[in-house]
Design a protein around this motif. Sequence first.
Motif, PDB file in Angstrom:
ATOM      1  N   UNK A 155      27.580  37.978  56.878  1.00 13.48           N
ATOM      2  CA  UNK A 155      27.812  39.415  56.798  1.00 13.48           C
ATOM      3  C   UNK A 155      28.556  39.996  57.979  1.00 13.48           C
ATOM      4  N   UNK A 156      29.036  39.142  58.857  1.00 10.95           N
ATOM      5  CA  UNK A 156      29.734  39.620  60.044  1.00 10.95           C
ATOM      6  C   UNK A 156      30.921  40.521  59.687  1.00 10.95           C
ATOM      7  N   UNK A 157      31.586  40.201  58.575  1.00 10.54           N
ATOM      8  CA  UNK A 157      32.767  40.968  58.154  1.00 10.54           C
ATOM      9  C   UNK A 157      32.449  42.435  57.907  1.00 10.54           C
ATOM     10  N   UNK A 158      31.202  42.740  57.562  1.00 10.84           N
ATOM     11  CA  UNK A 158      30.853  44.129  57.260  1.00 10.84           C
ATOM     12  C   UNK A 158      30.903  45.007  58.505  1.00 10.84           C
ATOM     13  N   UNK A 159      30.849  44.397  59.682  1.00  8.77           N
ATOM     14  CA  UNK A 159      30.964  45.155  60.921  1.00  8.77           C
ATOM     15  C   UNK A 159      32.379  45.622  61.192  1.00  8.77           C
ATOM     16  N   UNK A 160      33.356  45.054  60.493  1.00  9.05           N
ATOM     17  CA  UNK A 160      34.773  45.400  60.696  1.00  9.05           C
ATOM     18  C   UNK A 160      35.315  46.314  59.608  1.00  9.05           C
ATOM     19  N   UNK A 161      34.483  46.717  58.668  1.00  7.85           N
ATOM     20  CA  UNK A 161      34.947  47.546  57.556  1.00  7.85           C
ATOM     21  C   UNK A 161      34.081  48.797  57.447  1.00  7.85           C
TER      22      UNK A 161
ATOM     23  N   UNK B   1      25.871  37.968  41.499  1.00  9.95           N
ATOM     24  CA  UNK B   1      26.531  39.273  41.602  1.00  9.95           C
ATOM     25  C   UNK B   1      25.506  40.389  41.781  1.00  9.95           C
ATOM     26  N   UNK B   2      24.421  40.331  41.032  1.00  8.03           N
ATOM     27  CA  UNK B   2      23.389  41.363  41.134  1.00  8.03           C
ATOM     28  C   UNK B   2      22.736  41.342  42.516  1.00  8.03           C
ATOM     29  N   UNK B   3      22.384  40.165  42.990  1.00  7.24           N
ATOM     30  CA  UNK B   3      21.753  40.058  44.316  1.00  7.24           C
ATOM     31  C   UNK B   3      22.697  40.551  45.410  1.00  7.24           C
ATOM     32  N   UNK B   4      23.943  40.093  45.356  1.00  8.11           N
ATOM     33  CA  UNK B   4      24.915  40.525  46.361  1.00  8.11           C
ATOM     34  C   UNK B   4      25.207  42.009  46.267  1.00  8.11           C
ATOM     35  N   UNK B   5      25.301  42.513  45.046  1.00  6.97           N
ATOM     36  CA  UNK B   5      25.582  43.927  44.853  1.00  6.97           C
ATOM     37  C   UNK B   5      24.465  44.825  45.349  1.00  6.97           C
ATOM     38  N   UNK B   6      23.246  44.456  45.044  1.00  2.69           N
ATOM     39  CA  UNK B   6      22.101  45.247  45.518  1.00  2.69           C
ATOM     40  C   UNK B   6      22.045  45.223  47.033  1.00  2.69           C
ATOM     41  N   UNK B   7      22.279  44.056  47.616  1.00  2.52           N
ATOM     42  CA  UNK B   7      22.254  43.939  49.077  1.00  2.52           C
ATOM     43  C   UNK B   7      23.329  44.825  49.707  1.00  2.52           C
ATOM     44  N   UNK B   8      24.553  44.711  49.223  1.00  5.74           N
ATOM     45  CA  UNK B   8      25.651  45.489  49.811  1.00  5.74           C
ATOM     46  C   UNK B   8      25.474  46.993  49.579  1.00  5.74           C
ATOM     47  N   UNK B   9      24.859  47.354  48.483  1.00  5.29           N
ATOM     48  CA  UNK B   9      24.705  48.767  48.161  1.00  5.29           C
ATOM     49  C   UNK B   9      23.553  49.421  48.921  1.00  5.29           C
ATOM     50  N   UNK B  10      22.459  48.694  49.113  1.00  7.88           N
ATOM     51  CA  UNK B  10      21.257  49.336  49.626  1.00  7.88           C
ATOM     52  C   UNK B  10      20.804  48.907  51.022  1.00  7.88           C
ATOM     53  N   UNK B  11      21.301  47.796  51.551  1.00  8.76           N
ATOM     54  CA  UNK B  11      20.908  47.379  52.899  1.00  8.76           C
ATOM     55  C   UNK B  11      21.803  48.095  53.914  1.00  8.76           C
ATOM     56  N   UNK B  12      21.227  48.629  54.983  1.00 10.76           N
ATOM     57  CA  UNK B  12      22.039  49.327  55.985  1.00 10.76           C
ATOM     58  C   UNK B  12      23.132  48.419  56.575  1.00 10.76           C
ATOM     59  N   UNK B  13      24.267  49.027  56.893  1.00  7.52           N
ATOM     60  CA  UNK B  13      25.438  48.279  57.378  1.00  7.52           C
ATOM     61  C   UNK B  13      25.133  47.479  58.652  1.00  7.52           C
ATOM     62  N   UNK B  14      24.357  48.030  59.558  1.00 13.00           N
ATOM     63  CA  UNK B  14      24.038  47.328  60.795  1.00 13.00           C
ATOM     64  C   UNK B  14      23.270  46.035  60.519  1.00 13.00           C
ATOM     65  N   UNK B  15      22.364  46.109  59.573  1.00 10.77           N
ATOM     66  CA  UNK B  15      21.574  44.932  59.209  1.00 10.77           C
ATOM     67  C   UNK B  15      22.452  43.889  58.507  1.00 10.77           C
TER      68      UNK B  15
ATOM     69  N   UNK C 110      32.037  47.696  47.125  1.00 11.09           N
ATOM     70  CA  UNK C 110      31.974  46.294  46.695  1.00 11.09           C
ATOM     71  C   UNK C 110      30.626  45.989  46.053  1.00 11.09           C
ATOM     72  N   UNK C 111      29.567  46.538  46.618  1.00 14.42           N
ATOM     73  CA  UNK C 111      28.237  46.327  46.054  1.00 14.42           C
ATOM     74  C   UNK C 111      28.126  46.858  44.638  1.00 14.42           C
ATOM     75  N   UNK C 112      28.645  48.054  44.406  1.00  8.68           N
ATOM     76  CA  UNK C 112      28.607  48.637  43.066  1.00  8.68           C
ATOM     77  C   UNK C 112      29.457  47.806  42.107  1.00  8.68           C
ATOM     78  N   UNK C 113      30.616  47.340  42.580  1.00  6.57           N
ATOM     79  CA  UNK C 113      31.478  46.492  41.749  1.00  6.57           C
ATOM     80  C   UNK C 113      30.737  45.213  41.351  1.00  6.57           C
ATOM     81  N   UNK C 114      30.001  44.632  42.287  1.00  2.00           N
ATOM     82  CA  UNK C 114      29.248  43.413  41.978  1.00  2.00           C
ATOM     83  C   UNK C 114      28.129  43.686  40.977  1.00  2.00           C
TER      84      UNK C 114
END
Length: 127
Positions: free
Chosen positions: A37-43, A16-30, A51-55
């Motif tokens: 992570x393909x789904x992040x291009x549709x949201x 959860x921590x790894x996924x949360x940090x990634x979703x919170x701090x990595x740019x959406x394009x990356x 979601x990152x903060x929730x994780x």
Amino acid sequence: MNLTLWIAAGLLAAVALAGGITKTFVPAQKLAQSPGGRWTGHTSVGFVKTLGVIEILAAAGLILPAALDIAPVLVPVTAVCWVLLMIGAIITHLREGEAKFIVLNLVYLALAAYVAWGRLGPESFTS
């Protein structure tokens, strides 16, 4: 059993921590270009960061309440919430056709269900 529940909660917290940090701090394009992570291009970016903060909060909720002995009932509650989050992740990866991530989400779901069952039942912090 108590030890295996702590190990399961610790593993889930790390994920959860790894996924949360990634979703919170990595740019959406990356994120959209990364495996799974393909789904992040549709949201929206805001949804992904939320979601990152929730994780990140889930990582804390799986460990800190019991470790600090402050409202330890939050551990199984967090585990139940993680089960629900993994159901959403499975649905999302099904839509994207990413089978290997579905298997991984099922493993996380099973670990969270084990923690929820164990901490609500036989190894409850209140007994």
